[in-house]
Enzyme design. Structure first.
Site, PDB file in Angstrom:
ATOM      1  CG  HIS A 181      -2.027  -0.994   1.080  1.00 29.83           C
ATOM      2  ND1 HIS A 181      -3.316  -0.656   0.708  1.00 29.83           N
ATOM      3  CD2 HIS A 181      -2.025  -2.338   1.218  1.00 29.83           C
ATOM      4  CE1 HIS A 181      -4.044  -1.744   0.644  1.00 29.83           C
ATOM      5  NE2 HIS A 181      -3.289  -2.780   0.949  1.00 29.83           N
TER       6      HIS A 181
ATOM      7  CG  ASP B  69      -0.013   9.248   0.542  1.00 23.80           C
ATOM      8  OD1 ASP B  69      -0.044   8.044   0.861  1.00 23.80           O
ATOM      9  OD2 ASP B  69      -0.744  10.105   1.077  1.00 23.80           O
TER      10      ASP B  69
HETATM   11  O1  F6P Z   1      -2.208   2.879   4.360  1.00 19.01           O
HETATM   12  C1  F6P Z   1      -0.920   2.724   4.863  1.00 19.01           C
HETATM   13  C2  F6P Z   1      -0.944   2.350   6.316  1.00 19.01           C
HETATM   14  O2  F6P Z   1       0.346   2.219   6.776  1.00 19.01           O
HETATM   15  C3  F6P Z   1      -1.645   1.067   6.642  1.00 19.01           C
HETATM   16  O3  F6P Z   1      -0.864  -0.091   6.509  1.00 19.01           O
HETATM   17  C4  F6P Z   1      -2.004   1.344   8.049  1.00 19.01           C
HETATM   18  O4  F6P Z   1      -2.976   0.509   8.552  1.00 19.01           O
HETATM   19  C5  F6P Z   1      -2.412   2.807   8.014  1.00 19.01           C
HETATM   20  O5  F6P Z   1      -1.529   3.369   7.113  1.00 19.01           O
HETATM   21  C6  F6P Z   1      -2.444   3.506   9.365  1.00 19.01           C
HETATM   22  O6  F6P Z   1      -1.281   3.298  10.096  1.00 19.01           O
HETATM   23  P1  F6P Z   1      -1.229   2.509  11.471  1.00 19.01           P
HETATM   24  O7  F6P Z   1      -1.869   1.167  11.265  1.00 19.01           O
HETATM   25  O8  F6P Z   1       0.214   2.439  11.805  1.00 19.01           O
HETATM   26  O9  F6P Z   1      -2.015   3.319  12.440  1.00 19.01           O
END
Ligand code: F6P
Length: 463
Positions: A165, A371
């Site tokens: 992602h 991003d």
């Molecule tokens: O979309 C990218 C991402 O890193 C996801 O893998 C993740 O769930 C989200 O952003 C939010 O980050 P976190 O899970 O570290 O709160």
């Protein structure tokens, strides 16, 4: 349809405890938002971390288990040490900056890959425990780069997909990681590795060539350990029809009227608070706009929502302080007794408020420094049922590859971003609507269902 097992670091819901009572709430971030619908429809399971839960009595833990099971989610718990090393340090202090071109943010010394491996192995074990013959397993994101290979050891003939992602960085940046080959070999346990854009796929191909001496053919097929692994480009998206429908609700209408002000144009930014999102430079662009174009003073305001994220990681505490200080500085410089240029909300907002902000915005600012995709850039046009509003979008968001009718900016160029905001504010209505119609056509045509379908068909086609 085969049963789908989604595997991601974080579950789409996070458990929060309020006065000893656990409740589950929607997790922040594009992955959770984007995959929730497909999970609900697939009838399969979602395996991941429900967030930190400790100090509860047995009845409360049983309550959590019940709530998670009802949502067909399977928790993988992390103890405090694993959370610190696997999640905070390796995933978010090492892999995250590398995937966002920030070699300068790497700690001087990196330790903890053994914990990254053992936690990835626990995810693989959790999948193996749930797995039934014929299931399709879909592993997500940079926290779980080793899971495909570890799962392949446990279930050699499983159908395993992996989707990244975030961006796959330029090899020159990726190669700064001493564990680079081991990470790539982890991903190669999958049958299909998906990226958001051609550029990220190209970086990965170059990394394979240089690390392992293997070359993907024109169809993205790689021979690897007696199997074939395929690479593919699948730009993730949102459920555009659902956004449009929810944006048209009565309570959203009422809020749109509340947020619009005939005397002032509305700029909106909605991001997780992350240094990759470019919020400080965006604020400086507002400062520059008000300096170069004093005619906008008292006539424009920015509502910037920053959703708290990874607040225990040092870099995230620092970006919070930086944004707080800049907001204070710019408001202090330009505000009048009746107006301030920036309204800053450091919290999660309910979805009706978010939809109303999308609808009320004259200009939406999506200006990350890097991003992988950025789904806010797609949620905004999906919600613009009036076919109006201008999107200012960073060229370094994956979404820029598809959303060419946005005003594309270099977010490092503060003056250029200020110019683009000015241009967006003075853009004639006919041009705004023409651009917005084109953006909407793209996000409706290539929506999240298209993303899931094309990915899973490609995964199935390799069977
Ligand atoms: O979309 C990218 C991402 O890193 C996801 O893998 C993740 O769930 C989200 O952003 C939010 O980050 P976190 O899970 O570290 O709160």
């Amino acid at each position: 349809m085969r049963r789908l097992l989604i595997v991601s670091n974080r579950l789409p819901v996070t458990v929060r405890v309020d006065r000893g009572r656990p409740t589950v709430q929607q997790s922040a971030g594009g992955l959770a938002t984007g995959l929730t619908g497909p999970h609900e429809r697939s009838g399969g399971l979602w395996i991941g971390w429900p967030g930190r839960i400790d100090g509860l009595d047995d009845a409360a833990y049983a309550d959590i288990d019940r709530q998670l099971a009802a949502l067909r989610t399977v928790p993988v718990s992390l103890d405090a040490h694993e959370e610190e090393i696997f999640y905070e340090r390796i995933s978010n202090e090492v892999l995250w900056p590398i995937c966002h071109d920030r070699v300068d943010r790497l700690p001087l010394r990196v330790e903890g890959w053994d914990v990254y491996e053992s936690v990835n192995a626990r995810y693989a074990d959790a999948v193996a425990e749930q797995y039934r013959s014929g299931d399709v397993v879909w592993v997500h994101d940079y926290q779980l780069l080793r899971v495909p290979a570890l799962l392949r050891q446990r279930i050699p003939d499983a159908r395993i997909g992996f989707f990244l992602h975030v961006a796959f960085p330029n090899p020159e940046i990726f190669f700064t990681l001493p564990m680079r080959q081991w990470l790539v070999e982890g991903m190669l346990g999958a049958d299909l590795i998906g990226f958001h854009t051609r550029r990220y796929q190209g970086h990965f191909r170059a990394a394979l060539r240089r690390l392992l001496g293997i070359e993907a053919d024109a169809d993205g097929v790689i021979p690897w350990k007696g199997r074939t692994v395929r690479l593919g480009v699948f730009p993730m998206s949102v459920d555009a029809a659902d956004f449009a429908q929810r944006a048209a609700a009565h309570d959203v209408d009422a809020k749109v009227l509340e947020y619009r002000d005939a005397r002032q144009r509305l700029l909106v930014g909605i991001d997780r608070l992350d240094y990759s999102k470019g919020i400080p430079r965006r604020l400086l662009a507002i400062q520059q706009l008000l300096t170069r174009h004093p005619e906008w003073r008292e006539r424009v305001r920015l509502v910037q929502v920053a959703v708290p994220s990874r607040a225990r990681v040092g870099a995230y505490r620092r970006i919070r302080r930086e944004v707080d200080a800049l907001v204070g500085q710019i408001n202090g410089e330009f505000a009048s007794p009746t107006w301030s240029p920036i309204q800053y909300l450091y919290r999660s907002i309910p979805s009706d408020v978010m939809l109303a902000l999308y609808r009320a915005a004259d200009v939406m600012l999506v200006t990350p420094l890097r991003d992988g995709m950025n789904l806010v850039a797609k949620e905004f046009p999906a919600s613009r049922i009036d076919e109006d509003g201008v999107l200012v979008l960073s060229e370094f968001a994956g979404a820029a590859d598809e959303l060419g009718e946005a005003l594309i900016v270099n977010p490092y160029d503060v003056d250029g971003t200020a110019d683009a905001i000015h241009r967006a504010l003075i853009m004639p209505g006919a041009e705004r609507r023409q651009r917005m119609r084109a953006l909407r056509a793209t996000v409706f045509r290539y929506d999240v269902h298209h993303w899931v379908r094309t990915y899973l068909e490609a995964l199935d086609a390799g069977a």
